[in-house]
Design an enzyme around this catalytic site. Structure first.
Site, mmCIF file in Angstrom:
data_model
loop_
_atom_site.group_PDB
_atom_site.id
_atom_site.type_symbol
_atom_site.label_atom_id
_atom_site.label_comp_id
_atom_site.label_asym_id
_atom_site.label_seq_id
_atom_site.Cartn_x
_atom_site.Cartn_y
_atom_site.Cartn_z
ATOM 1 N N GLY A 109 -8.422 10.786 5.861
ATOM 2 C CA GLY A 109 -9.288 10.559 4.764
ATOM 3 C C GLY A 109 -10.596 10.887 5.339
ATOM 4 N N THR B 263 0.847 -1.173 -0.065
ATOM 5 C CA THR B 263 0.042 -0.111 -0.085
ATOM 6 C C THR B 263 0.800 1.194 0.110
ATOM 7 O OG1 THR B 263 -1.694 1.198 1.263
ATOM 8 C CG2 THR B 263 -0.348 -0.050 2.643
ATOM 9 N N GLU C 263 -3.381 -0.327 -10.624
ATOM 10 C CA GLU C 263 -4.808 -0.685 -10.261
ATOM 11 C C GLU C 263 -5.752 -0.516 -11.472
ATOM 12 O OE1 GLU C 263 -6.848 1.955 -7.380
ATOM 13 O OE2 GLU C 263 -5.521 1.224 -5.798
ATOM 14 N N LYS D 269 -3.394 3.247 6.316
ATOM 15 C CA LYS D 269 -3.893 1.797 6.481
ATOM 16 C C LYS D 269 -2.875 0.756 6.833
ATOM 17 C CE LYS D 269 -5.490 0.968 2.183
ATOM 18 N NZ LYS D 269 -6.070 0.906 0.816
ATOM 19 N N ASP E 241 -8.396 -2.750 -0.761
ATOM 20 C CA ASP E 241 -9.141 -1.577 -1.543
ATOM 21 C C ASP E 241 -10.410 -1.172 -0.700
ATOM 22 O OD1 ASP E 241 -8.703 0.320 -3.732
ATOM 23 O OD2 ASP E 241 -10.364 -0.333 -4.673
ATOM 24 N N HIS F 13 -14.638 -1.052 9.199
ATOM 25 C CA HIS F 13 -14.702 -1.892 7.889
ATOM 26 C C HIS F 13 -13.452 -2.683 7.637
ATOM 27 C CE1 HIS F 13 -13.179 2.013 7.081
ATOM 28 N NE2 HIS F 13 -12.685 1.644 6.025
ATOM 29 N N ARG F 14 -12.247 -1.835 8.034
ATOM 30 C CA ARG F 14 -10.899 -2.601 7.777
ATOM 31 C C ARG F 14 -10.936 -3.840 8.648
ATOM 32 N NH1 ARG F 14 -8.850 1.703 7.037
ATOM 33 N NH2 ARG F 14 -8.859 1.520 4.891
ATOM 34 N N LYS G 100 -11.725 3.113 16.774
ATOM 35 C CA LYS G 100 -12.171 2.818 15.390
ATOM 36 C C LYS G 100 -11.640 1.556 14.971
ATOM 37 C CE LYS G 100 -10.845 3.962 10.518
ATOM 38 N NZ LYS G 100 -9.920 4.640 9.755
HETATM 39 P P1 ITT Z 1 -3.489 2.091 -1.644
HETATM 40 O O1 ITT Z 1 -2.099 2.334 -2.056
HETATM 41 O O2 ITT Z 1 -3.630 1.168 -0.555
HETATM 42 O O3 ITT Z 1 -4.290 2.085 -2.762
HETATM 43 P P2 ITT Z 1 -5.252 4.556 -1.128
HETATM 44 O O4 ITT Z 1 -5.089 5.694 0.050
HETATM 45 O O5 ITT Z 1 -5.165 4.868 -2.647
HETATM 46 O O6 ITT Z 1 -4.164 3.439 -0.872
HETATM 47 P P3 ITT Z 1 -7.831 3.224 -1.129
HETATM 48 O O7 ITT Z 1 -7.923 3.227 -2.549
HETATM 49 O O8 ITT Z 1 -8.256 1.720 -0.482
HETATM 50 O O9 ITT Z 1 -6.402 3.798 -0.532
HETATM 51 O O10 ITT Z 1 -8.969 4.197 -0.349
HETATM 52 C C1 ITT Z 1 -9.616 5.096 -1.066
HETATM 53 C C2 ITT Z 1 -9.881 6.379 -0.353
HETATM 54 O O11 ITT Z 1 -10.590 6.223 0.633
HETATM 55 C C3 ITT Z 1 -8.440 6.851 0.086
HETATM 56 O O12 ITT Z 1 -8.072 7.899 -0.642
HETATM 57 C C4 ITT Z 1 -8.630 7.275 1.704
HETATM 58 O O13 ITT Z 1 -8.525 8.617 1.704
HETATM 59 C C5 ITT Z 1 -10.182 6.856 1.775
HETATM 60 N N1 ITT Z 1 -10.171 5.823 2.809
HETATM 61 C C6 ITT Z 1 -9.908 4.604 3.113
HETATM 62 N N2 ITT Z 1 -9.914 3.952 3.837
HETATM 63 C C7 ITT Z 1 -10.244 4.943 4.803
HETATM 64 C C8 ITT Z 1 -10.565 4.725 6.469
HETATM 65 O O14 ITT Z 1 -10.689 3.916 7.089
HETATM 66 N N3 ITT Z 1 -10.903 6.099 6.779
HETATM 67 C C9 ITT Z 1 -11.073 7.136 6.151
HETATM 68 N N4 ITT Z 1 -10.615 7.299 4.823
HETATM 69 C C10 ITT Z 1 -10.425 6.072 4.429
#
Ligand code: ITT
Length: 191
Positions: free
Chosen positions: A143, A8, A37, A13, A66, A171-172, A166
């Site tokens: 995020g 990642t 991706e 995350k 994801d 969800h995670r 959290k």
């Molecule tokens: P990867 O390199 O793992 O893809 P990413 O930041 O692009 O990292 P995702 O595509 O899984 O991760 O996440 C999509 C968006 O959703 C990401 O930009 C985060 O800002 C948001 N996000 C994901 N999980 C979140 C969480 O637990 N809490 C808040 N925002 C989250």
């Protein structure tokens, strides 16, 4: 202790996954980077593709994740486009889209895809229902955390709950619990 790589670009995350999988006696190592991706409607498809790609490239057992925020009144938007939407319009942009809207139901979804070289990826899903706050609330998150109020959060946003709380309900957490249970059962660390 079993070991596994998490591919990642997102440090938050990684830190959440590390803390959650410690409970399963699994040590998470960070394979830091942005990996290819595909664009697809389903998070499963997106995660599975990347997991396979990274496993073949690195010859390691890896998982990727994801995640997406699906807002009911916006027909599931931003969903699979969450990353792009967060980077472009952000939380304030989402709140603007929902201005004057009282139907604020949403869910957060996480898909973990695990893969080892020369194998098919396996996916594990976690979903948490909740609502979108009327304003950005809390400073202990990242995020979309400041705008998402999970059902089990006693009215607090993820960012007001802080990482420890959290991680108990997220969800995670739900996706990683399924993955951790499965991965722990694989004998002799073969999988
Ligand atoms: P990867 O390199 O793992 O893809 P990413 O930041 O692009 O990292 P995702 O595509 O899984 O991760 O996440 C999509 C968006 O959703 C990401 O930009 C985060 O800002 C948001 N996000 C994901 N999980 C979140 C969480 O637990 N809490 C808040 N925002 C989250």
């Amino acid at each position: 202790m079993k070991e596994i790589f998490f591919a990642t670009s997102n440090k938050n995350k990684y830190l959440e996954a590390k803390a959650i999988l410690e409970n399963f006696n699994i040590k998470v190592k960070w394979l830091k980077g942005k990996y290819p991706e595909i664009q697809a409607e389903s998070l499963e498809e997106i995660a599975a593709f990347t997991a396979k790609w990274v496993a073949e490239k690195t010859k390691k057992k890896v998982f990727v994740e994801d995640a997406g925020l699906f807002i009911q009144t916006l027909n599931g938007f931003p969903g699979p486009y969450s990353s792009y939407v967060y980077q472009t319009i952000g939380n304030t942009g989402i709140l603007k889209l929902l201005e004057g809207e009282t139907k604020r139901e949403a869910f957060f979804m996480s898909v973990i895809a695990y893969c080892k070289p020369s194998s098919k990826p396996i996916t594990f899903t976690g979903k948490v229902h909740g609502t979108i706050a009327y304003e950005v609330r809390g400073d202990k998150g990242w995020g979309f955390d400041p705008i998402f109020i999970p059902k089990e959060g006693k009215g607090k946003t993820y960012a007001e709950m802080g990482p420890e709380n959290k991680n108990k309900v997220s969800h995670r957490r739900k996706a990683l619990e399924k993955f951790g249970t499965w991965f722990s059962k694989q004998c002799n660390n073969k999988d």
